[in-house]
Design an enzyme around this catalytic site. Sequence first.
Site, PDB file in Angstrom:
ATOM      1  N   ASP A  92       1.160  -1.261   0.123  1.00 24.64           N
ATOM      2  CA  ASP A  92      -0.001  -0.042   0.074  1.00 24.64           C
ATOM      3  C   ASP A  92       0.738   1.135   0.108  1.00 24.64           C
ATOM      4  OD1 ASP A  92       1.020   0.176   2.360  1.00 24.64           O
ATOM      5  OD2 ASP A  92      -0.850   0.305   3.602  1.00 24.64           O
ATOM      6  N   ASP A 288      -8.273  -7.274   0.772  1.00 19.58           N
ATOM      7  CA  ASP A 288      -7.292  -7.703   1.996  1.00 19.58           C
ATOM      8  C   ASP A 288      -7.861  -7.317   3.136  1.00 19.58           C
ATOM      9  OD1 ASP A 288      -6.155  -4.800   3.070  1.00 19.58           O
ATOM     10  OD2 ASP A 288      -6.787  -4.570   1.238  1.00 19.58           O
ATOM     11  N   CYS A 334     -13.599 -28.274   8.594  1.00 14.82           N
ATOM     12  CA  CYS A 334     -12.398 -27.821   8.125  1.00 14.82           C
ATOM     13  C   CYS A 334     -11.430 -28.871   7.666  1.00 14.82           C
ATOM     14  CB  CYS A 334     -11.620 -26.512   8.945  1.00 14.82           C
ATOM     15  SG  CYS A 334     -10.320 -25.868   8.321  1.00 14.82           S
ATOM     16  N   CYS A 336      -7.993 -28.492   7.217  1.00 12.70           N
ATOM     17  CA  CYS A 336      -6.691 -27.713   7.373  1.00 12.70           C
ATOM     18  C   CYS A 336      -5.834 -28.549   8.326  1.00 12.70           C
ATOM     19  CB  CYS A 336      -6.714 -26.235   7.761  1.00 12.70           C
ATOM     20  SG  CYS A 336      -7.062 -26.171   9.714  1.00 12.70           S
ATOM     21  N   CYS A 339      -6.928 -28.556  12.057  1.00  9.25           N
ATOM     22  CA  CYS A 339      -8.134 -29.157  12.433  1.00  9.25           C
ATOM     23  C   CYS A 339      -7.943 -30.399  12.087  1.00  9.25           C
ATOM     24  CB  CYS A 339      -9.358 -28.771  11.287  1.00  9.25           C
ATOM     25  SG  CYS A 339      -9.739 -27.032  12.038  1.00  9.25           S
ATOM     26  N   HIS A 365      -5.495 -21.718  11.037  1.00  8.92           N
ATOM     27  CA  HIS A 365      -6.948 -22.098  10.746  1.00  8.92           C
ATOM     28  C   HIS A 365      -7.603 -21.073  10.041  1.00  8.92           C
ATOM     29  CE1 HIS A 365     -11.001 -23.407  11.124  1.00  8.92           C
ATOM     30  NE2 HIS A 365     -11.090 -22.686  11.936  1.00  8.92           N
TER      31      HIS A 365
HETATM   32 ZN   LIG Z   1      -8.989 -25.306  10.185  1.00  9.63          ZN
END
Ligand SMILES: [Zn+2]
Length: 395
Positions: A92, A288, A334, A336, A339, A365
């Site tokens: 930015d 963003d 989830c 990920c 998780c 996460h």
């Molecule tokens: Zn997760």
Amino acid sequence: MGDLSFRIINSQKQVRTGELKLKHGHIQTPALMPVATKATVKALSAEDLKKIGAQILICNTYHLMLQPTANLIEELGGLHTFMNWDKPLITDSGGFQAFSLGLGKEHAVGKIFFPDESQSSGKQKGKSIVKVNDKGISFRSIYDNSHQFLTPEKSIQIQEKLGADMILVLDECTSPLSGKEYTAKSLKRTHQWAKRCLEVHQSNQALIGIVQGGHWEDLRKNSAQFISSLEFDGFAIGGSLGKSKKDMHHILDWVIPCLEEEKPRHLLGIGVVEDIFESVQRGIDLFDCVSPTRLARSGLAHISPPAGTKSNKYRFKLLSTKYRNDPKPLDPQCKCHICKNYSRAYIRHLLKTEELVGFNLISFHNVYFMLHLMKEIRDAINKDYFNQLKKEWLN
Ligand SMILES: [Zn+2]
């Protein structure tokens, strides 16, 4: 023109997916960029961000020019080398800090001002450390209180030293509480600055113009037409987005039809679930937002619907006693790494005892959750069920 090309892959009305080609790689849009203010996404390593699938990060000119300084980063090979990130980056211009440390501080507001206290930002009023005139922005360093003066030319030179793929023009970001007269005067200045940035820009970095104009229809349209008439590689929509989410939607409805269709559009500083759906529907390609990591630091974990309630949608307070002995993952839906491997009880324990890795696990996460949602949105647009997905999430 800089090193950027943008191709729309699928579109229905305003909603679209695209591919943005930059020097350090290709980005599938709509995309959300994690915020790496001081050349790091808080609590996450570059390796974490790659595992999560981050396509691009946004860094902050104001902070980096002061600490460790643009000269030092340039000397060490530029931001990509400095932070071990070989994918696209955007910086930015410092314009937002002129607001957050200036009028934003004085008015105790963010980009949207909610008059209803229950939705207020919780910000404290403070003294502005910023002064803006037609030449540029003078402000104090938050690190050593030294006096700094940022002009459009200087902002571009600093961003050239940092070396991101995309850079932003210096603008004046007005407050949702600024009157129309001030906003109009400021807009003129922002437009002059946009031209000055174009004149001084020499690198092959893509240069992005910023549309301002507060929450006034004529000012926003005027700004979108003006910025779109200049030789920018893409557009950002910045500044005050009004006094409600509805105001923000109106602003997008006014601005987007005025922007050249074949260039990417970034909605600056916005990126919670509801806003992403509403803005993608109106034609935004890039977002963003600090929210996923900021929430993580206050112990809030993202969770898929329908578990969320109206007051705390898509997130829950992991620090609550009821998760003390909960063996489930943060979000049972989830996929990920966190998780798959860690329980709510364990991560809650780490946060309670201020064990640092706890911030890493919950941040990982939360960022994964949002970037996975962006992928779902892209798939939905490409397979023509965006409206259905939006309904599923926002009901
Ligand atoms: Zn997760």
